[in-house]
Design a protein around this motif. Structure first.
Motif, PDB file in Angstrom:
ATOM      1  N   ARG A 285       0.816  -1.221   0.000  1.00  0.00           N
ATOM      2  CA  ARG A 285       0.000   0.000   0.000  1.00  0.00           C
ATOM      3  C   ARG A 285       0.848   1.269   0.000  1.00  0.00           C
ATOM      4  N   ALA A 286       2.052   1.212   0.591  1.00  0.00           N
ATOM      5  CA  ALA A 286       2.888   2.411   0.671  1.00  0.00           C
ATOM      6  C   ALA A 286       3.733   2.634  -0.579  1.00  0.00           C
ATOM      7  N   LEU A 287       3.838   1.653  -1.445  1.00  0.00           N
ATOM      8  CA  LEU A 287       4.793   1.738  -2.554  1.00  0.00           C
ATOM      9  C   LEU A 287       4.491   2.865  -3.544  1.00  0.00           C
ATOM     10  N   PRO A 288       3.233   3.077  -3.961  1.00  0.00           N
ATOM     11  CA  PRO A 288       2.980   4.196  -4.883  1.00  0.00           C
ATOM     12  C   PRO A 288       3.359   5.550  -4.285  1.00  0.00           C
ATOM     13  N   ALA A 289       3.083   5.748  -2.997  1.00  0.00           N
ATOM     14  CA  ALA A 289       3.429   7.020  -2.355  1.00  0.00           C
ATOM     15  C   ALA A 289       4.943   7.189  -2.258  1.00  0.00           C
ATOM     16  N   GLY A 302      10.122  -2.992  -2.308  1.00  0.00           N
ATOM     17  CA  GLY A 302       9.245  -3.572  -1.296  1.00  0.00           C
ATOM     18  C   GLY A 302       9.757  -4.949  -0.908  1.00  0.00           C
ATOM     19  N   VAL A 303       9.964  -5.167   0.394  1.00  0.00           N
ATOM     20  CA  VAL A 303      10.566  -6.406   0.886  1.00  0.00           C
ATOM     21  C   VAL A 303       9.576  -7.114   1.799  1.00  0.00           C
ATOM     22  N   ASP A 304       9.380  -8.399   1.569  1.00  0.00           N
ATOM     23  CA  ASP A 304       8.526  -9.194   2.440  1.00  0.00           C
ATOM     24  C   ASP A 304       9.029 -10.628   2.433  1.00  0.00           C
ATOM     25  N   VAL A 305       8.714 -11.364   3.496  1.00  0.00           N
ATOM     26  CA  VAL A 305       9.164 -12.739   3.611  1.00  0.00           C
ATOM     27  C   VAL A 305       8.096 -13.729   3.155  1.00  0.00           C
ATOM     28  N   SER A 307       5.745 -14.977   0.180  1.00  0.00           N
ATOM     29  CA  SER A 307       5.559 -14.938  -1.276  1.00  0.00           C
ATOM     30  C   SER A 307       4.141 -14.539  -1.653  1.00  0.00           C
ATOM     31  N   ALA A 308       3.163 -15.063  -0.924  1.00  0.00           N
ATOM     32  CA  ALA A 308       1.768 -14.786  -1.263  1.00  0.00           C
ATOM     33  C   ALA A 308       1.452 -13.304  -1.177  1.00  0.00           C
ATOM     34  N   MET A 309       2.056 -12.603  -0.222  1.00  0.00           N
ATOM     35  CA  MET A 309       1.831 -11.163  -0.107  1.00  0.00           C
ATOM     36  C   MET A 309       2.433 -10.416  -1.298  1.00  0.00           C
ATOM     37  N   LEU A 310       3.618 -10.812  -1.714  1.00  0.00           N
ATOM     38  CA  LEU A 310       4.236 -10.160  -2.869  1.00  0.00           C
ATOM     39  C   LEU A 310       3.456 -10.435  -4.152  1.00  0.00           C
ATOM     40  N   LEU A 311       2.912 -11.630  -4.283  1.00  0.00           N
ATOM     41  CA  LEU A 311       2.074 -11.934  -5.442  1.00  0.00           C
ATOM     42  C   LEU A 311       0.815 -11.070  -5.442  1.00  0.00           C
ATOM     43  N   ALA A 312       0.242 -10.868  -4.253  1.00  0.00           N
ATOM     44  CA  ALA A 312      -0.928  -9.986  -4.139  1.00  0.00           C
ATOM     45  C   ALA A 312      -0.553  -8.555  -4.501  1.00  0.00           C
ATOM     46  N   ALA A 313       0.635  -8.108  -4.071  1.00  0.00           N
ATOM     47  CA  ALA A 313       1.101  -6.763  -4.422  1.00  0.00           C
ATOM     48  C   ALA A 313       1.237  -6.618  -5.929  1.00  0.00           C
ATOM     49  N   ALA A 314       1.781  -7.651  -6.582  1.00  0.00           N
ATOM     50  CA  ALA A 314       1.930  -7.611  -8.035  1.00  0.00           C
ATOM     51  C   ALA A 314       0.565  -7.545  -8.719  1.00  0.00           C
ATOM     52  N   ARG A 315      -0.413  -8.294  -8.202  1.00  0.00           N
ATOM     53  CA  ARG A 315      -1.755  -8.261  -8.787  1.00  0.00           C
ATOM     54  C   ARG A 315      -2.392  -6.877  -8.650  1.00  0.00           C
ATOM     55  N   PRO A 321       5.433   0.540  -9.582  1.00  0.00           N
ATOM     56  CA  PRO A 321       6.127   1.607  -8.853  1.00  0.00           C
ATOM     57  C   PRO A 321       7.379   1.142  -8.119  1.00  0.00           C
ATOM     58  N   ALA A 322       7.512  -0.150  -7.879  1.00  0.00           N
ATOM     59  CA  ALA A 322       8.620  -0.630  -7.044  1.00  0.00           C
ATOM     60  C   ALA A 322       9.068  -2.013  -7.480  1.00  0.00           C
ATOM     61  N   GLY A 323      10.302  -2.360  -7.125  1.00  0.00           N
ATOM     62  CA  GLY A 323      10.740  -3.737  -7.211  1.00  0.00           C
ATOM     63  C   GLY A 323      10.249  -4.495  -6.000  1.00  0.00           C
ATOM     64  N   LEU A 324       9.909  -5.752  -6.161  1.00  0.00           N
ATOM     65  CA  LEU A 324       9.419  -6.591  -5.064  1.00  0.00           C
ATOM     66  C   LEU A 324      10.450  -7.668  -4.777  1.00  0.00           C
ATOM     67  N   LEU A 325      10.835  -7.789  -3.520  1.00  0.00           N
ATOM     68  CA  LEU A 325      11.928  -8.690  -3.136  1.00  0.00           C
ATOM     69  C   LEU A 325      11.488  -9.605  -2.010  1.00  0.00           C
ATOM     70  N   LEU A 326      11.612 -10.911  -2.239  1.00  0.00           N
ATOM     71  CA  LEU A 326      11.355 -11.891  -1.188  1.00  0.00           C
ATOM     72  C   LEU A 326      12.625 -12.035  -0.357  1.00  0.00           C
TER      73      LEU A 326
END
Length: 430
Positions: A285-289, A302-305, A307-315, A321-326
């Motif tokens: 939610r914070a990535l566009p800002a 954006g960093v998270d441990v 995978s399902a959350m990062l997939l939701a972010a991608a959707r 707006p950001a790179g997503l890193l597991l």
């Protein structure tokens, strides 16, 4: 979140974990035995489960007849795969793992019972569990079914009659068709439970002491590594089992929080061209800002441990707006002093070692860089929502947070704990 240890699903009285259980106990991991053969209910979720071990048995992985828990076990295995919970499937358990991952199980060419060799694959030499095992490994076979591996699975061992003998799915799930876990008690139990099958391998019990001695060092190596992996990943496993089933609905549940995140990000004070991290970013939610602050020439990660959350972010389109890193937010794969600002919402007080996390965040931040700790509700409101009093040991309490930040290389500049939000801004010193 109370840990219940390693869940072991046992399908038959004599087909227990044996050497697997010994390795888990040696690593200090409690075992919760679910004896489905005796009517023990399977849990509906993996909350608090640090690993899932599914043992063998006489049922078929490809039909429900005589296997009332088959569908529930497949569902549990799919949840484990989605949340990256360590899994070990043995014999029937390996076949169920293959099915859960998208492969298939089927009847084989007849019983394969007794002592025999398997040949490890080249991939086994690099496998986290099987590395160091010999090219030919003597094991106990006791099965009549086989499987087709799903796409992406890594074959680790085979034999001529039944080519799929060991495999890995993803980074933390293994299937073993053979019984590397067997000891003398296991051989006796198998022979007693299945005398007709045992009769097809004359001298099986008499040969057991010598046959078991040969693979013993590798048995201990493989299961010791599995136990060590489970112990090392326990913290991440707990996080993933909690958040993975919630990821698809997370954005809908907290849709109203978006404007508050944007207002909080504005307090970070980044400039165009700078680099920002969102740690524990969830659905992002914070990535566009953050992207709006640093502009097209800046960098946002954006960093998270989970995978399902990062997939939701991608959707949600936030991979634009950001790179997503597991990655582990407490062990960031970044060089020192590469970040200008860190945003994190609801993360610090859930980490096992907040002091170590703050030191790691300081390591990757330039002197003068900012850290913003945020939550879209205040500490009192959150405690009341969870039905507990506000703890004096809460690391986010100002008397605790100020020295905690100072010890990690930060200076607290702003502290606001209001009913509608919590916000603390600190600056990297040194």
């Amino acid at each position: 979140m109370r840990a219940v240890g390693v869940l072991v699903v046992q399908h038959a009285r004599g087909e227990g974990p044996y050497a697997i259980g010994e390795a888990l106990a040696a690593a200090g991991l409690p075992v919760r035995l679910c004896r489905v053969w005796a009517g023990d209910p399977l849990p509906e979720s993996l909350a608090g489960v640090e690993a899932l071990v599914v043992m063998g048995g006489p049922a078929a992985a490809y039909r429900d007849d005589g296997f009332p828990t088959r569908r529930a076990e497949l569902a549990l295995l799919r949840r484990a795969l989605a949340a990256e919970v360590p899994v070990l499937g043995v014999c029937l358990g390996a076949q169920l793992l293959a099915v859960a991952a998208g492969g298939a199980a089927r009847t084989g060419s007849g019983p394969q019972v007794g002592w025999g060799d398997v040949r490890t694959s080249p991939a086994a030499a690099r496998d986290p569990l099987l590395a160091g095992t010999p090219e030919r490994l003597r094991v106990l076979h006791w099965h009549g079914d086989t499987m087709t591996l799903p796409d992406g699975a890594v074959p680790l061992a085979s034999c001529e009659r039944y080519p799929v003998q060991a495999f890995r799915v993803g980074g933390a799930a293994w299937g073993l068709q053979f019984h590397l876990e067997a000891d003398k008690a296991a051989v006796d139990a198998f022979v007693a439970a299945f005398p007709a099958e045992a009769a097809t391998a004359p001298g099986l019990r008499e040969a057991a002491p010598e046959e078991l001695a040969a693979p013993a060092p590798y048995r201990d190596l493989v299961f010791g590594r599995f136990a060590a992996l489970v112990a090392a990943r326990a913290g991440h496993t707990a996080t993933r089992t909690f958040f993975t089933p919630k990821a698809d609905s997370w954005e809908t549940r907290f849709a109203a929080d978006g404007p508050r995140y944007a207002q909080a990000v504005a307090r970070l004070g980044l400039r165009p061209g700078q680099t920002a991290l969102d740690l524990g970013c969830g659905t992002g939610r914070a990535l566009p800002a953050l992207r709006a602050q640093v502009g097209d020439k800046g960098a946002v990660l954006g960093v998270d441990v989970t995978s399902a959350m990062l997939l939701a972010a991608a959707r949600e389109g936030r991979g634009g707006p950001a790179g997503l890193l597991l990655a582990d937010c407490c062990q960031l794969p970044l060089p020192p002093g590469t970040v200008d600002g860190i945003f994190t919402a609801g993360l610090l007080d859930h980490l096992p070692d907040p002091a170590a996390a703050l030191r790691e965040w300081a390591r990757v931040t330039v002197p003068g860089g900012a850290l913003l700790l945020f939550h879209p509700s205040g500490r009192v409101e959150r405690a009341a929502r969870h039905g507990r009093p506000l703890s004096p040991d809460d690391p986010l309490g100002e008397p605790n947070l100020r020295p905690l930040l100072a010890g990690g290389g930060w200076r607290l500049e702003c502290y606001e704990d209001a009913t509608p939000y919590f916000l603390a801004r600190a600056v990297r010193v040194g």
